[in-house]
Design a protein around this motif. Structure first.
Motif, PDB file in Angstrom:
ATOM      1  N   ASP A   1      21.705  -3.883  -3.883  1.00  0.00           N
ATOM      2  CA  ASP A   1      20.439  -4.566  -4.142  1.00  0.00           C
ATOM      3  C   ASP A   1      19.444  -4.327  -3.007  1.00  0.00           C
ATOM      4  N   GLY A   2      18.260  -3.871  -3.349  1.00  0.00           N
ATOM      5  CA  GLY A   2      17.187  -3.711  -2.388  1.00  0.00           C
ATOM      6  C   GLY A   2      17.162  -2.387  -1.654  1.00  0.00           C
ATOM      7  N   VAL A   3      18.263  -1.638  -1.654  1.00  0.00           N
ATOM      8  CA  VAL A   3      18.303  -0.397  -0.888  1.00  0.00           C
ATOM      9  C   VAL A   3      17.362   0.651  -1.479  1.00  0.00           C
ATOM     10  N   ALA A   4      17.427   0.831  -2.793  1.00  0.00           N
ATOM     11  CA  ALA A   4      16.545   1.806  -3.438  1.00  0.00           C
ATOM     12  C   ALA A   4      15.079   1.417  -3.240  1.00  0.00           C
ATOM     13  N   GLU A   5      14.799   0.115  -3.293  1.00  0.00           N
ATOM     14  CA  GLU A   5      13.419  -0.345  -3.087  1.00  0.00           C
ATOM     15  C   GLU A   5      12.952  -0.034  -1.669  1.00  0.00           C
ATOM     16  N   PHE A   6      13.836  -0.286  -0.680  1.00  0.00           N
ATOM     17  CA  PHE A   6      13.480   0.029   0.713  1.00  0.00           C
ATOM     18  C   PHE A   6      13.200   1.516   0.882  1.00  0.00           C
TER      19      PHE A   6
ATOM     20  N   ALA B   1       9.519  -4.412   7.577  1.00  0.00           N
ATOM     21  CA  ALA B   1       9.111  -3.503   8.653  1.00  0.00           C
ATOM     22  C   ALA B   1       8.296  -2.334   8.127  1.00  0.00           C
ATOM     23  N   VAL B   2       8.598  -1.870   6.919  1.00  0.00           N
ATOM     24  CA  VAL B   2       7.830  -0.773   6.315  1.00  0.00           C
ATOM     25  C   VAL B   2       6.367  -1.172   6.171  1.00  0.00           C
ATOM     26  N   GLY B   3       6.122  -2.403   5.763  1.00  0.00           N
ATOM     27  CA  GLY B   3       4.743  -2.862   5.606  1.00  0.00           C
ATOM     28  C   GLY B   3       3.967  -2.801   6.906  1.00  0.00           C
ATOM     29  N   ILE B   4       4.596  -3.192   8.015  1.00  0.00           N
ATOM     30  CA  ILE B   4       3.914  -3.157   9.309  1.00  0.00           C
ATOM     31  C   ILE B   4       3.789  -1.726   9.813  1.00  0.00           C
ATOM     32  N   ALA B   5       4.777  -0.879   9.508  1.00  0.00           N
ATOM     33  CA  ALA B   5       4.674   0.536   9.880  1.00  0.00           C
ATOM     34  C   ALA B   5       3.479   1.175   9.197  1.00  0.00           C
ATOM     35  N   ALA B   6       3.247   0.824   7.941  1.00  0.00           N
ATOM     36  CA  ALA B   6       2.105   1.369   7.216  1.00  0.00           C
ATOM     37  C   ALA B   6       0.789   0.898   7.824  1.00  0.00           C
ATOM     38  N   GLU B   7       0.747  -0.342   8.302  1.00  0.00           N
ATOM     39  CA  GLU B   7      -0.479  -0.888   8.898  1.00  0.00           C
ATOM     40  C   GLU B   7      -0.789  -0.253  10.248  1.00  0.00           C
ATOM     41  N   THR B   8       0.242  -0.098  11.083  1.00  0.00           N
ATOM     42  CA  THR B   8       0.032   0.294  12.475  1.00  0.00           C
ATOM     43  C   THR B   8       0.303   1.760  12.760  1.00  0.00           C
ATOM     44  N   GLY B   9       1.121   2.411  11.940  1.00  0.00           N
ATOM     45  CA  GLY B   9       1.484   3.801  12.211  1.00  0.00           C
ATOM     46  C   GLY B   9       2.367   3.960  13.434  1.00  0.00           C
TER      47      GLY B   9
ATOM     48  N   ALA C   1      12.480  -3.801  12.434  1.00  0.00           N
ATOM     49  CA  ALA C   1      13.183  -2.543  12.172  1.00  0.00           C
ATOM     50  C   ALA C   1      14.491  -2.473  12.958  1.00  0.00           C
ATOM     51  N   ARG C   2      14.467  -2.924  14.196  1.00  0.00           N
ATOM     52  CA  ARG C   2      15.695  -2.914  14.998  1.00  0.00           C
ATOM     53  C   ARG C   2      16.701  -3.925  14.463  1.00  0.00           C
ATOM     54  N   ALA C   3      16.209  -5.083  14.033  1.00  0.00           N
ATOM     55  CA  ALA C   3      17.105  -6.088  13.450  1.00  0.00           C
ATOM     56  C   ALA C   3      17.753  -5.553  12.179  1.00  0.00           C
ATOM     57  N   ALA C   4      16.966  -4.863  11.363  1.00  0.00           N
ATOM     58  CA  ALA C   4      17.503  -4.301  10.113  1.00  0.00           C
ATOM     59  C   ALA C   4      18.622  -3.310  10.412  1.00  0.00           C
ATOM     60  N   ARG C   5      18.421  -2.463  11.411  1.00  0.00           N
ATOM     61  CA  ARG C   5      19.467  -1.501  11.780  1.00  0.00           C
ATOM     62  C   ARG C   5      20.718  -2.215  12.282  1.00  0.00           C
ATOM     63  N   ALA C   6      20.521  -3.263  13.068  1.00  0.00           N
ATOM     64  CA  ALA C   6      21.671  -4.010  13.594  1.00  0.00           C
ATOM     65  C   ALA C   6      22.446  -4.671  12.456  1.00  0.00           C
ATOM     66  N   HIS C   7      21.741  -5.274  11.506  1.00  0.00           N
ATOM     67  CA  HIS C   7      22.421  -5.911  10.372  1.00  0.00           C
ATOM     68  C   HIS C   7      23.134  -4.864   9.518  1.00  0.00           C
ATOM     69  N   ALA C   8      22.537  -3.703   9.380  1.00  0.00           N
ATOM     70  CA  ALA C   8      23.223  -2.626   8.652  1.00  0.00           C
ATOM     71  C   ALA C   8      24.506  -2.242   9.376  1.00  0.00           C
TER      72      ALA C   8
ATOM     73  N   ARG D   1      16.365  -5.787   2.987  1.00  0.00           N
ATOM     74  CA  ARG D   1      15.279  -6.757   2.826  1.00  0.00           C
ATOM     75  C   ARG D   1      14.402  -6.819   4.083  1.00  0.00           C
ATOM     76  N   ILE D   2      15.048  -6.830   5.256  1.00  0.00           N
ATOM     77  CA  ILE D   2      14.281  -6.844   6.501  1.00  0.00           C
ATOM     78  C   ILE D   2      13.556  -5.510   6.683  1.00  0.00           C
ATOM     79  N   GLY D   3      14.202  -4.431   6.294  1.00  0.00           N
ATOM     80  CA  GLY D   3      13.588  -3.111   6.417  1.00  0.00           C
ATOM     81  C   GLY D   3      12.301  -2.992   5.621  1.00  0.00           C
ATOM     82  N   ILE D   4      12.262  -3.600   4.450  1.00  0.00           N
ATOM     83  CA  ILE D   4      11.050  -3.567   3.632  1.00  0.00           C
ATOM     84  C   ILE D   4       9.898  -4.257   4.351  1.00  0.00           C
TER      85      ILE D   4
END
Length: 475
Positions: free
Chosen positions: A458-463, A428-436, A406-413, A423-426
């Motif tokens: 590309d990918g933003v709407a999906e994220f 991180a979303v999967g792990i956020a859902a697992e761990t809360g 998640a931090r890497a995704a913000r830095a790349h943004a 793409r990296i954010g997606i």
């Protein structure tokens, strides 16, 4: 001209007094009932009836309102006093509350106590009733993600069962007979703590915090029966449990509970007389202060931690590490880099006692520096640091991988690489859902805000859609 508020009669009874205190806090914060209702996710008409003592006040509502008004527990304590002064009425009140909730659920979603939250399926909604079993979960409010306490049943109904694991209420004590059958209590609880830490990184704090809290209650009970050196040894371990509970509470988004556990840990460390323990907890408080938006406090706490730490110890390294990030959050680039250079120098000659900071190495410091670089707006170097950290992270560190992603995704943004960030954010979303993990959610919330103007990329709407699916939504 605004409507004149009704006069309150605090002397008429305990619940009238509670309503009076509620209004005093609300007006002191310059909030209308409607504004407070939006902030606390409580129906506005219920707030008015609470103030006038015309409607039963469930304790969860008192907790939520207290937090929304930043009343530091005053309204909860007032509720407890009111309940204790009128036990029979309180019982009847709870019964009436339950009846009204069921009626509200059949009438409309708007008649709920904490405000309606939509489930993950569009078009469906669940009314929040007066449930006593609360969990702190991420919810989309006014476009941003906030962590709020809601009834567990609402989270389960939403399909987000993974977020329903950690409870707000305290656990119960272990029976004395169970304590008597325990072998070596110190080794027993020390081993439990090690297992909990390992489990946390795999599945996240929501699943392990309730167990930790239960063991903490049992440990405190055992310590009260101990004497002499055993009591001191168990108190030191209890302090480590309190600190760990604070860390877990922070990582599920319950900042108030995190501060409470960490404050208890600091107090207990002073009782033990163990300056190493005190230095460690001061460093932890510095970290918590920086993470919750109080960098000036973090700087002071980190300075105190270094002053308390033994020169040449890893505790000194930890203190300077927290000081470095506090400088970064304050925007002080020169002081930040100077502190990180000092950290590496101290680490190179620090002792290795195997107790404090055994996880500290150059790679860890560089990852911490990447976070500070992002805070300073140096996104190119921050992105490179996080990418390197992710590549080196062992597979067992599942939750930490989500934080780094998640931090890497913000830095790349921040560098303008929107497609890679999404793409990296997606991931991180999967792990956020697992761990809360709230640390992941907070980063994803800020990433979502950054990517919003680029929704057509590309990918933003999906994220953004994947993130929306794992948080609750006010209806």
């Amino acid at each position: 001209m605004g409507q004149q508020p009704n006069d309150l009669t605090p002397g008429a009874g305990p619940w009238h007094r509670w309503g009076y205190e509620l209004r005093q806090f609300r007006e002191a914060r310059r909030l209308s009932q409607q504004a407070l209702a939006r902030k606390a996710l409580i129906d506005r008409s219920h707030l008015g009836r609470f103030e006038r003592a015309e409607r039963p006040v469930p304790r969860p509502s008192a907790v939520v309102v207290d937090r929304a008004l930043d009343a530091a527990g005053a309204l909860v304590r007032c509720w407890d006093e009111a309940e204790s002064e009128s036990p029979q009425d309180s019982s009847a009140m709870q019964s009436r509350a339950e009846t009204e909730v069921h009626g509200a659920n059949t009438r409309s979603h708007g008649a709920s106590d904490l405000g309606p939250l939509a489930v993950s399926v569009p078009g469906q909604a669940v009314s929040l009733g007066d449930d006593m079993d609360l969990v702190v979960v991420p919810a989309r409010i006014n476009g941003r993600i906030h962590f709020v306490p809601v009834p567990r049943r609402v989270v389960l109904a939403s399909g987000l069962a993974g977020l329903a694991a950690a409870t707000v209420p305290a656990t119960t004590a272990t029976a004395n007979s169970e304590l008597a059958d325990m072998g070596s209590p110190f080794e027993h609880f020390a081993q439990l703590r090690r297992v909990i830490i390992q489990t946390d990184n795999l599945i996240g704090p929501r699943h392990v915090l309730p167990a930790l809290q239960q063991h903490l209650v049992s440990l405190a009970e055992r310590r009260r029966f101990a004497r002499g050196a055993d009591a001191v040894e168990l108190l030191a371990l209890e302090t480590r449990y309190e600190e760990l509970a604070g860390w877990f509470a922070q990582d599920i988004g319950d900042e108030r509970t995190a501060h409470g556990h960490t404050a208890k840990a600091l107090d207990a460390s002073h009782v033990t007389g163990d300056t190493d323990l005190t230095a460690y907890i001061l460093g932890r408080k510095a970290q918590l202060a920086a993470d919750t938006g109080h960098p000036a406090d973090a700087l002071g706490l980190a300075t105190a931690a270094r002053r308390t730490a033994r020169p040449g110890s890893r505790l000194e390294v930890i203190a300077v590490l927290h000081k470095a990030h506090a400088h970064a959050v304050l925007g002080e680039a020169g002081e930040t880099h100077k502190a990180y250079d000092t950290t590496l120098t101290l680490l190179g000659r620090a002792d290795s006692d195997g107790v404090w900071g055994s996880w500290l190495d150059t790679a860890y410091v560089n990852t911490a520096r990447a976070r500070s670089l992002a805070a300073l707006g140096d996104y190119e170097r921050a992105a490179a640091g996080f990418d390197n950290a992710i590549a080196m992270l062992p597979p067992a560190y599942r939750r930490d991988r989500g934080v780094y992603l998640a931090r890497a995704a913000r830095a790349h943004a921040g560098t303008g690489n929107i497609i890679l960030a999404a793409r990296i954010g997606i991931q991180a979303v999967g792990i956020a859902a697992e761990t809360g993990s709230a640390r992941i959610f907070h980063q994803l919330d800020r990433l979502d805000e950054t990517l919003a103007p680029a929704a057509s990329e590309d990918g933003v709407a999906e994220f953004r859609a994947s993130l929306d699916r794992i948080v609750l939504h006010p209806a």
